[in-house]
Design a protein around this motif. Sequence first.
Motif, mmCIF file in Angstrom:
data_model
loop_
_atom_site.group_PDB
_atom_site.id
_atom_site.type_symbol
_atom_site.label_atom_id
_atom_site.label_comp_id
_atom_site.label_asym_id
_atom_site.label_seq_id
_atom_site.Cartn_x
_atom_site.Cartn_y
_atom_site.Cartn_z
ATOM 1 N N LEU A 65 0.836 -1.210 0.000
ATOM 2 C CA LEU A 65 0.000 0.000 0.000
ATOM 3 C C LEU A 65 0.873 1.263 0.000
ATOM 4 O O LEU A 65 0.655 2.184 -0.786
ATOM 5 C CB LEU A 65 -0.910 -0.003 1.235
ATOM 6 N N THR A 66 1.880 1.286 0.861
ATOM 7 C CA THR A 66 2.736 2.471 1.009
ATOM 8 C C THR A 66 3.537 2.737 -0.257
ATOM 9 O O THR A 66 3.601 3.873 -0.749
ATOM 10 C CB THR A 66 3.675 2.297 2.218
ATOM 11 N N VAL A 67 4.144 1.688 -0.800
ATOM 12 C CA VAL A 67 4.940 1.848 -2.026
ATOM 13 C C VAL A 67 4.041 2.316 -3.180
ATOM 14 O O VAL A 67 4.391 3.243 -3.920
ATOM 15 C CB VAL A 67 5.672 0.531 -2.377
ATOM 16 N N SER A 68 2.876 1.710 -3.306
ATOM 17 C CA SER A 68 1.958 2.069 -4.393
ATOM 18 C C SER A 68 1.482 3.517 -4.263
ATOM 19 O O SER A 68 1.447 4.273 -5.248
ATOM 20 C CB SER A 68 0.747 1.128 -4.395
ATOM 21 N N TYR A 69 1.137 3.911 -3.046
ATOM 22 C CA TYR A 69 0.671 5.283 -2.801
ATOM 23 C C TYR A 69 1.791 6.290 -3.072
ATOM 24 O O TYR A 69 1.571 7.343 -3.674
ATOM 25 C CB TYR A 69 0.164 5.391 -1.363
ATOM 26 N N ALA A 70 3.012 5.953 -2.649
ATOM 27 C CA ALA A 70 4.156 6.849 -2.867
ATOM 28 C C ALA A 70 4.424 7.043 -4.357
ATOM 29 O O ALA A 70 4.702 8.159 -4.815
ATOM 30 C CB ALA A 70 5.395 6.284 -2.178
ATOM 31 N N ILE A 71 4.318 5.951 -5.120
ATOM 32 C CA ILE A 71 4.522 6.056 -6.569
ATOM 33 C C ILE A 71 3.391 6.877 -7.197
ATOM 34 O O ILE A 71 3.624 7.708 -8.078
ATOM 35 C CB ILE A 71 4.634 4.656 -7.222
ATOM 36 N N GLU A 72 2.166 6.648 -6.714
ATOM 37 C CA GLU A 72 1.052 7.421 -7.264
ATOM 38 C C GLU A 72 1.243 8.919 -7.011
ATOM 39 O O GLU A 72 1.029 9.743 -7.910
ATOM 40 C CB GLU A 72 -0.285 6.980 -6.674
ATOM 41 N N ARG A 73 1.653 9.268 -5.809
ATOM 42 C CA ARG A 73 1.878 10.682 -5.493
ATOM 43 C C ARG A 73 2.999 11.275 -6.358
ATOM 44 O O ARG A 73 2.956 12.443 -6.749
ATOM 45 C CB ARG A 73 2.201 10.839 -4.006
ATOM 46 N N SER A 74 3.990 10.449 -6.677
ATOM 47 C CA SER A 74 5.073 10.884 -7.568
ATOM 48 C C SER A 74 4.529 11.153 -8.978
ATOM 49 O O SER A 74 4.938 12.109 -9.639
ATOM 50 C CB SER A 74 6.180 9.824 -7.619
ATOM 51 N N LEU A 75 3.611 10.316 -9.426
ATOM 52 C CA LEU A 75 2.929 10.544 -10.716
ATOM 53 C C LEU A 75 2.132 11.846 -10.672
ATOM 54 O O LEU A 75 2.198 12.660 -11.607
ATOM 55 C CB LEU A 75 1.994 9.368 -11.031
ATOM 56 N N ASN A 76 1.391 12.036 -9.583
ATOM 57 C CA ASN A 76 0.564 13.247 -9.424
ATOM 58 C C ASN A 76 1.411 14.507 -9.501
ATOM 59 O O ASN A 76 1.010 15.503 -10.115
ATOM 60 C CB ASN A 76 -0.192 13.237 -8.093
ATOM 61 N N GLU A 77 2.589 14.441 -8.877
ATOM 62 C CA GLU A 77 3.495 15.607 -8.888
ATOM 63 C C GLU A 77 3.910 15.995 -10.308
ATOM 64 O O GLU A 77 4.239 17.145 -10.575
ATOM 65 C CB GLU A 77 4.757 15.306 -8.065
ATOM 66 N N GLU A 78 3.909 15.011 -11.203
ATOM 67 C CA GLU A 78 4.274 15.265 -12.602
ATOM 68 C C GLU A 78 3.037 15.575 -13.463
ATOM 69 O O GLU A 78 3.110 15.618 -14.686
ATOM 70 C CB GLU A 78 5.004 14.039 -13.183
ATOM 71 N N GLY A 79 1.895 15.753 -12.776
ATOM 72 C CA GLY A 79 0.673 16.111 -13.499
ATOM 73 C C GLY A 79 -0.049 14.931 -14.126
ATOM 74 O O GLY A 79 -0.926 15.101 -14.982
ATOM 75 N N ILE A 80 0.323 13.703 -13.707
ATOM 76 C CA ILE A 80 -0.345 12.505 -14.242
ATOM 77 C C ILE A 80 -1.324 11.998 -13.191
ATOM 78 O O ILE A 80 -0.923 11.539 -12.116
ATOM 79 C CB ILE A 80 0.689 11.422 -14.622
ATOM 80 N N THR A 81 -2.601 12.132 -13.498
ATOM 81 C CA THR A 81 -3.648 11.778 -12.533
ATOM 82 C C THR A 81 -4.667 10.844 -13.199
ATOM 83 O O THR A 81 -4.841 10.867 -14.412
ATOM 84 C CB THR A 81 -4.382 13.035 -12.033
ATOM 85 N N PRO A 82 -5.343 10.025 -12.405
ATOM 86 C CA PRO A 82 -6.298 9.084 -12.986
ATOM 87 C C PRO A 82 -7.702 9.669 -13.116
ATOM 88 O O PRO A 82 -8.095 10.550 -12.347
ATOM 89 C CB PRO A 82 -6.302 7.942 -11.966
ATOM 90 N N ASP A 83 -8.446 9.144 -14.072
ATOM 91 C CA ASP A 83 -9.880 9.464 -14.202
ATOM 92 C C ASP A 83 -10.732 8.448 -13.459
ATOM 93 O O ASP A 83 -11.901 8.691 -13.174
ATOM 94 C CB ASP A 83 -10.282 9.472 -15.684
ATOM 95 N N MET A 84 -10.136 7.284 -13.186
ATOM 96 C CA MET A 84 -10.820 6.213 -12.445
ATOM 97 C C MET A 84 -9.751 5.298 -11.872
ATOM 98 O O MET A 84 -8.621 5.275 -12.380
ATOM 99 C CB MET A 84 -11.782 5.443 -13.362
ATOM 100 N N VAL A 85 -10.083 4.578 -10.811
ATOM 101 C CA VAL A 85 -9.092 3.734 -10.135
ATOM 102 C C VAL A 85 -9.676 2.393 -9.702
ATOM 103 O O VAL A 85 -10.885 2.271 -9.476
ATOM 104 C CB VAL A 85 -8.498 4.433 -8.880
ATOM 105 N N ALA A 86 -8.784 1.413 -9.597
ATOM 106 C CA ALA A 86 -9.152 0.092 -9.095
ATOM 107 C C ALA A 86 -7.884 -0.578 -8.590
ATOM 108 O O ALA A 86 -6.784 -0.057 -8.782
ATOM 109 C CB ALA A 86 -9.789 -0.751 -10.202
ATOM 110 N N GLY A 87 -8.036 -1.715 -7.950
ATOM 111 C CA GLY A 87 -6.863 -2.465 -7.493
ATOM 112 C C GLY A 87 -7.212 -3.930 -7.408
ATOM 113 O O GLY A 87 -8.389 -4.302 -7.422
ATOM 114 N N LEU A 88 -6.187 -4.752 -7.325
ATOM 115 C CA LEU A 88 -6.411 -6.182 -7.159
ATOM 116 C C LEU A 88 -6.409 -6.494 -5.667
ATOM 117 O O LEU A 88 -5.370 -6.386 -5.012
ATOM 118 C CB LEU A 88 -5.318 -6.988 -7.863
#
Length: 309
Positions: A65-88
Amino acid sequence: MKTAFVFSGQGAQYLGMGKEFYDHSQMVRNIFEEASEALGEDLSAICFEDEKKIHFTPYTQPAILTVSYAIERSLNEEGITPDMVAGLSLGEYTALVSSGALTFSEAVKLVHKRGSLMEEAVPDGKGKMAAVIGLDAALIESICDEVSQTDYVTVANYNTPTQLVLSGSSAGVDKAMIKAEEAKAKRVVELKVSGPFHSLLLEPAAQEFMTVLKDSHFSTSTIPVYSNVTAEQYPDSQSIPTLLTQQMTSSVRFEQMILQMIDDGATDFIEVGPGKTLRSFIKAIDKSVAVKNIEKVSQLQKLVENKHG
């Protein structure tokens, strides 16, 4: 063009996951710090140094969870954001955090508890899981129905049209594996897991977890989050505790969920977190969508260059 983020589930963990991002970014180090406080354990030590703990379910789940969230926040910082989300499975918690339905520190505590309950749910040797590759769902379901007349077994995961996972009593899974081989499955592989996840054998754990979820606070999502149980969007925040409880004992309808997201306009998928399992699943589900995975800084940098290129 809509972008969907899908978050890694348990089994994707490995020693050193997220280390590049940790070394690269103060924000990521702060996220690890927040997780360590919520967990009462040094999460960076678990992720980068402790081979035993990283594969122990109560710690595996907060770590991914922590690694995935940290990577997502790194994506967000670069202006890459999702329109929808899911997980396994476990990844659905990261999706809920991503959507604003759940705070990160609350999610860390929840998945630690969830992992502990799953780990303790069934005595060693009483249950197991196995992957079956190369048979369609209807045939595997009929095998499960037949075997379950004497020994319980069910479909735990619908990963792709021809990759499904069995879960249940040890005897039930063993018998279903033999029948799958007789039906000319390409591969039948017992999984290295600590219990029969996503089966009714986890019902007592799910009931205990329900009481924890009822005490948790869930907000309204800012973007659609898809449920493993229904393969559809969560209708509202009130449904979250019920669906997360059911998720422990229900089949993970990953294939159906991805098809629903594509139906809802997803054209680009990014697997966020350790490993690239979900990327391979999505490619097997629908070859027409674009799929990437981000678990290293170089992959993020390449994505950013392509975006601005």
